[in-house]
Design an enzyme around this catalytic site. Structure first.
Site, PDB file in Angstrom:
ATOM      1  N   GLU A   1       0.912  -1.192  -0.049  1.00 29.13           N
ATOM      2  CA  GLU A   1       0.055  -0.078  -0.036  1.00 29.13           C
ATOM      3  C   GLU A   1       0.820   1.134   0.109  1.00 29.13           C
ATOM      4  O   GLU A   1       1.484   1.604   0.960  1.00 29.13           O
ATOM      5  CB  GLU A   1      -0.965  -0.078   1.237  1.00 29.13           C
ATOM      6  CG  GLU A   1      -2.104   0.792   1.168  1.00 29.13           C
ATOM      7  CD  GLU A   1      -2.756   0.653  -0.150  1.00 29.13           C
ATOM      8  OE1 GLU A   1      -3.443  -0.561  -0.460  1.00 29.13           O
ATOM      9  OE2 GLU A   1      -3.089   1.645  -0.843  1.00 29.13           O
ATOM     10  N   SER A   2       0.974   1.889  -0.995  1.00 25.61           N
ATOM     11  CA  SER A   2       1.906   2.983  -1.194  1.00 25.61           C
ATOM     12  C   SER A   2       1.717   4.037  -0.222  1.00 25.61           C
ATOM     13  O   SER A   2       2.705   4.810   0.005  1.00 25.61           O
ATOM     14  CB  SER A   2       1.916   3.609  -2.755  1.00 25.61           C
ATOM     15  OG  SER A   2       0.481   4.303  -3.016  1.00 25.61           O
TER      16      SER A   2
ATOM     17  N   CYS B   1       4.737  -1.943  -8.419  1.00 20.30           N
ATOM     18  CA  CYS B   1       3.079  -1.737  -8.219  1.00 20.30           C
ATOM     19  C   CYS B   1       3.221  -0.582  -7.051  1.00 20.30           C
ATOM     20  O   CYS B   1       3.498   0.590  -7.583  1.00 20.30           O
ATOM     21  CB  CYS B   1       2.563  -3.033  -7.571  1.00 20.30           C
ATOM     22  SG  CYS B   1       0.772  -2.920  -7.688  1.00 20.30           S
TER      23      CYS B   1
ATOM     24  N   ILE C   1      -2.295  -6.448  -9.441  1.00 27.70           N
ATOM     25  CA  ILE C   1      -3.170  -6.661  -8.165  1.00 27.70           C
ATOM     26  C   ILE C   1      -3.549  -5.171  -7.859  1.00 27.70           C
ATOM     27  O   ILE C   1      -2.600  -4.438  -7.447  1.00 27.70           O
ATOM     28  CB  ILE C   1      -2.427  -7.374  -7.065  1.00 27.70           C
ATOM     29  CG1 ILE C   1      -2.188  -8.818  -7.390  1.00 27.70           C
ATOM     30  CG2 ILE C   1      -3.449  -7.383  -5.674  1.00 27.70           C
ATOM     31  CD1 ILE C   1      -1.276  -9.407  -6.414  1.00 27.70           C
ATOM     32  N   ARG C   2      -4.487  -4.769  -7.990  1.00 29.01           N
ATOM     33  CA  ARG C   2      -5.132  -3.357  -7.816  1.00 29.01           C
ATOM     34  C   ARG C   2      -3.672  -2.179  -8.211  1.00 29.01           C
ATOM     35  O   ARG C   2      -3.151  -1.413  -7.514  1.00 29.01           O
ATOM     36  CB  ARG C   2      -5.325  -2.882  -6.347  1.00 29.01           C
ATOM     37  CG  ARG C   2      -6.462  -3.596  -5.820  1.00 29.01           C
ATOM     38  CD  ARG C   2      -6.958  -3.048  -4.343  1.00 29.01           C
ATOM     39  NE  ARG C   2      -5.967  -3.232  -3.421  1.00 29.01           N
ATOM     40  CZ  ARG C   2      -5.571  -1.938  -2.843  1.00 29.01           C
ATOM     41  NH1 ARG C   2      -5.763  -1.045  -2.925  1.00 29.01           N
ATOM     42  NH2 ARG C   2      -4.614  -2.300  -1.867  1.00 29.01           N
TER      43      ARG C   2
ATOM     44  N   HIS D   1       3.777  -7.365 -10.665  1.00 27.05           N
ATOM     45  CA  HIS D   1       4.484  -8.145  -9.439  1.00 27.05           C
ATOM     46  C   HIS D   1       5.230  -9.430  -9.978  1.00 27.05           C
ATOM     47  O   HIS D   1       4.857 -10.313  -9.805  1.00 27.05           O
ATOM     48  CB  HIS D   1       3.555  -8.835  -8.528  1.00 27.05           C
ATOM     49  CG  HIS D   1       2.839  -7.668  -7.627  1.00 27.05           C
ATOM     50  ND1 HIS D   1       3.449  -7.040  -6.587  1.00 27.05           N
ATOM     51  CD2 HIS D   1       1.680  -7.023  -7.761  1.00 27.05           C
ATOM     52  CE1 HIS D   1       2.492  -6.176  -6.161  1.00 27.05           C
ATOM     53  NE2 HIS D   1       1.467  -6.291  -6.780  1.00 27.05           N
TER      54      HIS D   1
ATOM     55  N   GLU E   1       7.712 -10.621  -8.703  1.00 29.88           N
ATOM     56  CA  GLU E   1       7.938 -11.432  -7.657  1.00 29.88           C
ATOM     57  C   GLU E   1       7.215 -12.462  -7.205  1.00 29.88           C
ATOM     58  O   GLU E   1       7.422 -13.416  -6.648  1.00 29.88           O
ATOM     59  CB  GLU E   1       8.526 -10.463  -6.413  1.00 29.88           C
ATOM     60  CG  GLU E   1       7.185 -10.009  -5.591  1.00 29.88           C
ATOM     61  CD  GLU E   1       6.508  -8.898  -6.446  1.00 29.88           C
ATOM     62  OE1 GLU E   1       6.846  -8.484  -7.730  1.00 29.88           O
ATOM     63  OE2 GLU E   1       5.733  -8.114  -5.958  1.00 29.88           O
TER      64      GLU E   1
HETATM   65  N1  GLN Z   1      -3.082  -0.035  -4.932  1.00 27.90           N
HETATM   66  C1  GLN Z   1      -1.933  -0.040  -4.220  1.00 27.90           C
HETATM   67  C2  GLN Z   1      -1.218   1.401  -4.240  1.00 27.90           C
HETATM   68  O1  GLN Z   1      -1.870   2.300  -4.925  1.00 27.90           O
HETATM   69  C3  GLN Z   1      -0.610  -0.924  -5.020  1.00 27.90           C
HETATM   70  C4  GLN Z   1      -1.391  -2.097  -5.086  1.00 27.90           C
HETATM   71  C5  GLN Z   1      -0.157  -3.539  -5.052  1.00 27.90           C
HETATM   72  O2  GLN Z   1       1.095  -2.876  -4.871  1.00 27.90           O
HETATM   73  N2  GLN Z   1      -0.248  -4.369  -5.080  1.00 27.90           N
HETATM   74  O3  GLN Z   1      -0.478   1.936  -3.282  1.00 27.90           O
END
Ligand code: GLN
Length: 200
Positions: free
Chosen positions: A47-48, A77, A132-133, A169, A171
């Site tokens: 989560e940034s 991400c 993923i998101r 991702h 990884e």
């Molecule tokens: N949605 C997250 C963000 O904006 C990133 C998601 C992730 O790293 N898988 O921070």
């Protein structure tokens, strides 16, 4: 070669394992003093906003910014978001890559998907992109090179000098080509630093 993996939040363990499988010594970065003697940095997904807040709280933001002029960085991400100059949200970022990003551009967690990608600089079959998101890169400055776009043209991998950023991702897959690509970037930089120091 020692590569630091920012270990504040997110999937840093998967990055560490991928690098270790390739014979790299990994240092988990939690505090500024962990940043000594490393040749490159990976900023994992997560989560940034959380990564940014913790980095600021531990005094890492300024130190990481300074280091980005010296050694290669790779953000995946949430890590890509953390490196961008413009994220469209009021959150702590490094702002070291000249690009505008849109967070969660492909939708919510349930809309996560996998897609085969063609990435400039990678040989062989398409790369399995796990999203993923994920963020997308909306626009880039003139020093940023686009390495991959999905079918509709949205940008998901970029490079600016010593900095690599991917929306997906690597990884979380068994395909280690992007980890090897980054290790090669780190190798080139530490060789030229070494050569430079020998001359002077
Ligand atoms: N949605 C997250 C963000 O904006 C990133 C998601 C992730 O790293 N898988 O921070």
């Amino acid at each position: 070669m020692r590569i630091g993996v920012l270990a504040l939040q997110g999937d840093f363990e998967e990055h560490s394992s991928a690098l270790q499988r390739l014979g790299v010594e990994v240092v988990e970065i939690r505090l500024p003093e962990d940043l000594h003697d490393i040749d490159g940095i990976v900023i994992p997904g997560g989560e940034s906003t959380t990564i940014g807040k913790l980095a600021r709280q531990y005094g890492l933001v300024e130190e990481l910014k300074k280091l980005s002029n010296k050694i290669p960085f790779w953000g995946t991400c949430g890590g890509l978001v953390f490196m961008a100059a413009d994220v469209g949200f009021d959150q702590p970022v490094l702002g070291i890559m000249d690009m505008k990003v849109e967070r969660n551009a492909f939708g919510r967690q349930v809309e996560s998907f996998e897609k085969e990608l063609r990435i400039e600089g990678l040989e062989g079959p398409p790369f399995p992109g796990v999203f993923i998101r994920a963020p997308v890169v909306m626009s880039v400055g003139k020093n940023v090179k686009i390495l991959c776009q999905v079918d509709d043209g949205r940008i998901v991998a970029v490079r600016q000098d010593n900095m690599l950023a991917t929306s997906f991702h690597p990884e979380l897959t068994s395909d280690d080509r992007l980890h090897r690509y980054f290790i090669a970037m780190v190798g080139e930089t530490s060789c030229s630093t070494l050569a430079g120091s020998k001359i002077s």
